[in-house]
Design a protein around this motif. Structure first.
Motif, PDB file in Angstrom:
ATOM      1  N   TRP A   1      64.332  38.994  23.551  1.00 14.94           N
ATOM      2  CA  TRP A   1      65.501  38.291  23.015  1.00 14.94           C
ATOM      3  C   TRP A   1      65.067  37.308  21.927  1.00 14.94           C
ATOM      4  O   TRP A   1      65.677  37.244  20.858  1.00 14.94           O
ATOM      5  N   LEU A   2      64.013  36.517  22.190  1.00 15.58           N
ATOM      6  CA  LEU A   2      63.536  35.520  21.236  1.00 15.58           C
ATOM      7  C   LEU A   2      63.054  36.179  19.954  1.00 15.58           C
ATOM      8  O   LEU A   2      63.315  35.689  18.858  1.00 15.58           O
ATOM      9  N   LYS A   3      62.368  37.296  20.091  1.00 12.61           N
ATOM     10  CA  LYS A   3      61.885  38.041  18.923  1.00 12.61           C
ATOM     11  C   LYS A   3      63.050  38.429  18.024  1.00 12.61           C
ATOM     12  O   LYS A   3      62.994  38.262  16.805  1.00 12.61           O
ATOM     13  N   HIS A   4      64.106  38.930  18.605  1.00  6.14           N
ATOM     14  CA  HIS A   4      65.253  39.374  17.811  1.00  6.14           C
ATOM     15  C   HIS A   4      66.101  38.211  17.298  1.00  6.14           C
ATOM     16  O   HIS A   4      66.685  38.312  16.225  1.00  6.14           O
ATOM     17  N   GLU A   5      66.154  37.118  18.025  1.00  3.27           N
ATOM     18  CA  GLU A   5      66.899  35.934  17.581  1.00  3.27           C
ATOM     19  C   GLU A   5      66.227  35.264  16.395  1.00  3.27           C
ATOM     20  O   GLU A   5      66.900  34.717  15.536  1.00  3.27           O
ATOM     21  N   THR A   6      64.900  35.287  16.372  1.00  2.00           N
ATOM     22  CA  THR A   6      64.147  34.517  15.379  1.00  2.00           C
ATOM     23  C   THR A   6      63.548  35.362  14.258  1.00  2.00           C
ATOM     24  O   THR A   6      63.124  34.819  13.244  1.00  2.00           O
ATOM     25  N   ASN A   7      63.478  36.662  14.450  1.00  2.00           N
ATOM     26  CA  ASN A   7      62.791  37.559  13.500  1.00  2.00           C
ATOM     27  C   ASN A   7      61.315  37.203  13.340  1.00  2.00           C
ATOM     28  O   ASN A   7      60.721  37.427  12.292  1.00  2.00           O
ATOM     29  N   ILE A   8      60.722  36.654  14.380  1.00  2.00           N
ATOM     30  CA  ILE A   8      59.283  36.401  14.412  1.00  2.00           C
ATOM     31  C   ILE A   8      58.639  37.640  15.035  1.00  2.00           C
ATOM     32  O   ILE A   8      59.181  38.208  15.979  1.00  2.00           O
ATOM     33  N   SER A   9      57.487  38.045  14.527  1.00  2.00           N
ATOM     34  CA  SER A   9      56.850  39.269  15.015  1.00  2.00           C
ATOM     35  C   SER A   9      56.534  39.187  16.506  1.00  2.00           C
ATOM     36  O   SER A   9      56.312  38.103  17.054  1.00  2.00           O
ATOM     37  N   HIS A  10      56.515  40.355  17.132  1.00  2.00           N
ATOM     38  CA  HIS A  10      56.241  40.427  18.571  1.00  2.00           C
ATOM     39  C   HIS A  10      54.877  39.819  18.893  1.00  2.00           C
ATOM     40  O   HIS A  10      54.739  39.076  19.870  1.00  2.00           O
ATOM     41  N   GLY A  11      53.871  40.127  18.092  1.00  2.00           N
ATOM     42  CA  GLY A  11      52.524  39.608  18.336  1.00  2.00           C
ATOM     43  C   GLY A  11      52.471  38.094  18.297  1.00  2.00           C
ATOM     44  O   GLY A  11      51.828  37.459  19.135  1.00  2.00           O
ATOM     45  N   THR A  12      53.164  37.502  17.343  1.00  2.00           N
ATOM     46  CA  THR A  12      53.189  36.050  17.214  1.00  2.00           C
ATOM     47  C   THR A  12      53.905  35.410  18.394  1.00  2.00           C
ATOM     48  O   THR A  12      53.414  34.446  18.983  1.00  2.00           O
ATOM     49  N   ILE A  13      55.068  35.955  18.754  1.00  2.00           N
ATOM     50  CA  ILE A  13      55.821  35.433  19.906  1.00  2.00           C
ATOM     51  C   ILE A  13      54.990  35.565  21.180  1.00  2.00           C
ATOM     52  O   ILE A  13      54.900  34.635  21.978  1.00  2.00           O
ATOM     53  N   TYR A  14      54.370  36.728  21.365  1.00  5.81           N
ATOM     54  CA  TYR A  14      53.559  36.974  22.553  1.00  5.81           C
ATOM     55  C   TYR A  14      52.446  35.929  22.677  1.00  5.81           C
ATOM     56  O   TYR A  14      52.220  35.372  23.742  1.00  5.81           O
ATOM     57  N   LYS A  15      51.754  35.658  21.565  1.00  5.11           N
ATOM     58  CA  LYS A  15      50.671  34.678  21.586  1.00  5.11           C
ATOM     59  C   LYS A  15      51.186  33.281  21.911  1.00  5.11           C
ATOM     60  O   LYS A  15      50.550  32.532  22.652  1.00  5.11           O
ATOM     61  N   MET A  16      52.345  32.935  21.364  1.00  2.69           N
ATOM     62  CA  MET A  16      52.904  31.612  21.639  1.00  2.69           C
ATOM     63  C   MET A  16      53.318  31.473  23.105  1.00  2.69           C
ATOM     64  O   MET A  16      53.039  30.462  23.738  1.00  2.69           O
TER      65      MET A  16
END
Length: 63
Positions: free
Chosen positions: A16-31
């Motif tokens: 959900w956060l990935k699609h809400e923010t358009n931040i890459s999956h890898g970046t979100i996962y690391k955070m």
């Protein structure tokens, strides 16, 4: 970072956060898994807008 806890509290997923923010999956996962060394102000702003929170909510400091 308290991102995992914030998502759980809001009942939201990493997907959900990935699609809400358009931040890459890898970046979100690391955070979410506290594996990131830095975060851009742009990404921090996107996360705070999506979760309706402040940077203080995202970051925690433990001594």
């Amino acid at each position: 970072m308290n991102l995992k806890e914030l998502l759980e509290k809001e009942g939201k997923s990493v997907y959900w956060l990935k699609h809400e923010t358009n931040i890459s999956h890898g970046t979100i996962y690391k955070m979410v898994n506290n594996e990131t060394k830095m975060i851009s102000f742009d990404n921090l702003e996107k996360i705070c807008k999506a979760l309706k929170c402040t940077p203080n909510d995202v970051f925690g400091y433990k001594v």
